[in-house]
Design an enzyme around this catalytic site. Structure first.
Site, PDB file in Angstrom:
ATOM      1  N   SER A  42     104.955  47.659 -67.670  1.00 36.76           N
ATOM      2  CA  SER A  42     105.638  48.712 -68.421  1.00 36.76           C
ATOM      3  C   SER A  42     104.740  49.925 -68.517  1.00 36.76           C
ATOM      4  O   SER A  42     103.577  49.817 -68.916  1.00 36.76           O
ATOM      5  CB  SER A  42     105.989  48.227 -69.830  1.00 36.76           C
ATOM      6  OG  SER A  42     106.480  49.307 -70.614  1.00 36.76           O
ATOM      7  N   LYS A  81      77.570  55.606 -55.993  1.00 37.64           N
ATOM      8  CA  LYS A  81      76.650  55.015 -56.966  1.00 37.64           C
ATOM      9  C   LYS A  81      75.601  54.189 -56.239  1.00 37.64           C
ATOM     10  O   LYS A  81      75.934  53.264 -55.491  1.00 37.64           O
ATOM     11  CB  LYS A  81      77.431  54.132 -57.947  1.00 37.64           C
ATOM     12  CG  LYS A  81      76.549  53.382 -58.943  1.00 37.64           C
ATOM     13  CD  LYS A  81      77.398  52.493 -59.826  1.00 37.64           C
ATOM     14  CE  LYS A  81      76.537  51.640 -60.745  1.00 37.64           C
ATOM     15  NZ  LYS A  81      77.321  50.696 -61.554  1.00 37.64           N
ATOM     16  N   PRO A  99      68.240  49.462 -59.016  1.00 42.20           N
ATOM     17  CA  PRO A  99      68.874  49.896 -57.764  1.00 42.20           C
ATOM     18  C   PRO A  99      69.640  48.763 -57.095  1.00 42.20           C
ATOM     19  O   PRO A  99      69.379  47.579 -57.344  1.00 42.20           O
ATOM     20  CB  PRO A  99      67.672  50.309 -56.919  1.00 42.20           C
ATOM     21  CG  PRO A  99      66.588  49.359 -57.353  1.00 42.20           C
ATOM     22  CD  PRO A  99      66.824  49.120 -58.836  1.00 42.20           C
ATOM     23  N   LEU A 351      90.799  41.266 -67.979  1.00 42.49           N
ATOM     24  CA  LEU A 351      90.541  41.065 -69.405  1.00 42.49           C
ATOM     25  C   LEU A 351      91.252  39.843 -69.958  1.00 42.49           C
ATOM     26  O   LEU A 351      90.821  39.277 -70.959  1.00 42.49           O
ATOM     27  CB  LEU A 351      90.972  42.309 -70.190  1.00 42.49           C
ATOM     28  CG  LEU A 351      90.287  43.622 -69.800  1.00 42.49           C
ATOM     29  CD1 LEU A 351      90.845  44.781 -70.615  1.00 42.49           C
ATOM     30  CD2 LEU A 351      88.778  43.529 -69.967  1.00 42.49           C
TER      31      LEU A 351
END
Length: 529
Positions: A42, A81, A99, A351
């Site tokens: 939704s 990154k 690193p 999650l």
């Protein structure tokens, strides 16, 4: 259809966001001719959307899905990154990089950091990061994609006999920063182009088989019934299927990871984008700073037992030093994991399966890893308990490994504030305590089978957090001073030459993968660098 007794023909993904669309993109890429794949979401339900930093494993995942890097970065206003910059973690004013790349050159029996530690004993001055291409490039905000070539980053096959005159590094280990909402939209286009069916709507009810408890269908608010054989729960922290329906249970890790809330906001880009994530410790937790092409994502992670929401929001706004384009919002979270990531015919991702705070940018990686694991173990002929157990065992071990690495950052500190004293004095998991003790005693670090964080990662972080080894490998003492100096120069000089030839990170972005302003709307990023 009972998925435990018959072949899996239809997979239903509940929820979108990064987890849902990663699953959709991967499943449609692998099974588009074999399965009916449906995603229900939704647009009225927002996503957390603060995870915008990744680790290099995402590049492998993208290659497997046939995703073009330049198209992807242009679509998500992404940047590169090379590392994470840890600021104020050991104590106020301290700084080190973690690193992604290999550091130095070791032998099969003695890693490079042992030679470096012995050089310090002899009075030679250098930083461990001097011997890592990704660290040196991060220091000066430079980036490029060098040609791949053989011979870079090799290990000596036996004990050294003579120091090499040159050690070329032609590879580069990197990841991405990107806008999470744009990433989900990008993956949605890929998935729908491969045959996925998307259904718009809120889930009102989850139906179960009365006999075995399996989920049989999702009922939407408009009355539509979406049935399936295997369900993937991507409904975020609420875990609509895995927890609210199946009552799977949750293991809380707050006793080790005290941060339980974050304040997030977004600002304009007012300076060139740096090729690393900034993780800056403060009195009650830490804050992140992630530079994209069109904006900067900022967040303040904190323990609610040590700081209020209002104070956290005020401190974050005071720290950003740039015009705010999206005002602050609160993200409560609970660090831990579901007792089962796969329960009955429901697999939880993202999650919904658990959460480890974003300190080492592992949230998206854990989703990618879980999806790859599901594809590898896919129950096409029906769900067997042995398969489910294997999936859950690997998922648990992976989460615990990442958890321990994050705990280490909190535990190894020399700060004076109450939160940090509590973390320094807490009892950590036995496996982590052993790793720290072994490094402190003998400078020994390792990467176990199926573990994410490499030996170099453990070494840089433990040294950066202030662990001083009492001793190191005997072999390092056998190299003469002149040979030691020759070895170090042979490693450093090619790195310095490579970095000197790189453009700035900002210049590389503008040339390689510029995002059309239409991607993010009318607000153009400030012209910088």
């Amino acid at each position: 259809m009972d998925a435990e007794k018959g072949r899996i023909r239809k997979v239903v993904i509940a929820g979108g966001g990064t987890a849902g669309w990663v699953a959709a993109c991967a499943l449609t890429h692998q099974f588009r001719e074999l399965l009916d794949i449906v995603l229900v979401e939704s647009e009225q339900i927002g996503t957390v959307g603060v995870g915008e930093s990744t680790i290099p494993t995402i590049r492998t995942f993208h290659r497997l899905l046939g995703i073009d890097e330049r198209e992807f970065l242009s679509s998500v206003a992404g940047s590169f990154k090379l590392s994470i910059s840890f600021e104020n973690w050991k104590h106020q004013g301290d700084h080190y990089f973690h690193p992604f790349g290999q550091t130095g050159l070791g032998t099969w029996s003695c890693e490079f950091h042992h030679f470096w530690l012995d050089s310090l004993r002899r009075g030679m001055k250098s930083a461990l990061g001097d011997y890592c291409l990704e660290t040196v490039a991060s220091r000066v905000n430079r980036f490029a994609l060098p040609e791949q070539a053989d011979g870079g980053g090799q290990q000596w096959s036996m004990r050294w006999t003579k120091a090499p005159t040159s050690v070329e590094r032609n590879d580069l280990s990197y990841a991405y920063h990107f806008d999470a909402a744009l990433y989900a939209a990008f993956l949605r286009r890929k998935s729908e182009g491969r045959g996925l069916t998307r259904i718009e709507g809120k889930i009102r009810e989850v139906r179960q088989d009365a006999a075995n408890g399996n989920v049989t269908a999702l009922v939407l608010e408009d009355g539509q019934v979406v049935d399936g054989d295997l369900f993937i729960d991507c409904t975020g922290f609420r875990g609509l299927l895995i927890e609210q329906t199946l009552k799977t249970g949750y293991e809380d890790w707050n006793n080790w990871l005290p941060s339980d809330r974050a304040v997030a906001l977004q600002t304009e880009s007012v300076e060139p984008a740096v090729p690393y994530t900034r993780a800056i410790a403060h009195e009650a937790g830490w804050r992140w700073h992630i530079a994209l092409q069109h904006r900067v994502g900022c967040g303040w992670v904190f323990s609610s037992a040590h700081m209020s929401d209002d104070e956290a929001a005020a401190k974050l706004k005071a720290a950003v030093n740039a015009p705010i384009v999206r005002d602050a919002w609160i993200v409560p979270f609970r660090t831990g994991r579901r007792l089962k990531a796969w329960n009955r015919n429901v697999v939880a991702l993202g999650l919904a399966s658990g959460f480890i705070e974003p300190l080492e940018s592992t949230s998206i990686h854990l989703t990618l890893s879980a999806v790859a694991r599901l594809i590898h173990l896919f129950p096409h002929e029906g769900i067997d308990e042995s398969l489910v157990q294997r999936y859950n065992d690997v998922s648990r071990a992976e989460m615990e490994h990442v958890r321990n690495f994050i705990i280490m950052h909190y535990h190894l500190n020399q700060r004076d504030e109450p939160l940090w004293k509590e973390c320094r004095e807490m009892k950590v998991p036995d496996e982590l305590a052993h790793r720290i003790a072994l490094f402190r005693d003998r400078a020994f670090a390792w990467q176990g089978e199926d573990e994410l964080f490499r030996l170099d990662s453990w070494t840089h972080v433990m040294l950066g957090q202030g662990v001083v080894p009492k001793d190191h490998h005997l072999l390092a003492q056998g190299l003469k001073d002149a040979d030691m100096a020759r070895l170090f120069e042979a490693i450093r000089q090619p790195i310095d030459r490579t970095v000197a030839a790189m453009p700035s990170h900002q210049q590389f972005l503008e040339r390689y993968c510029p995002a059309d302003p239409a991607v993010w709307g009318s607000r153009r990023p400030m012209a910088v660098g």
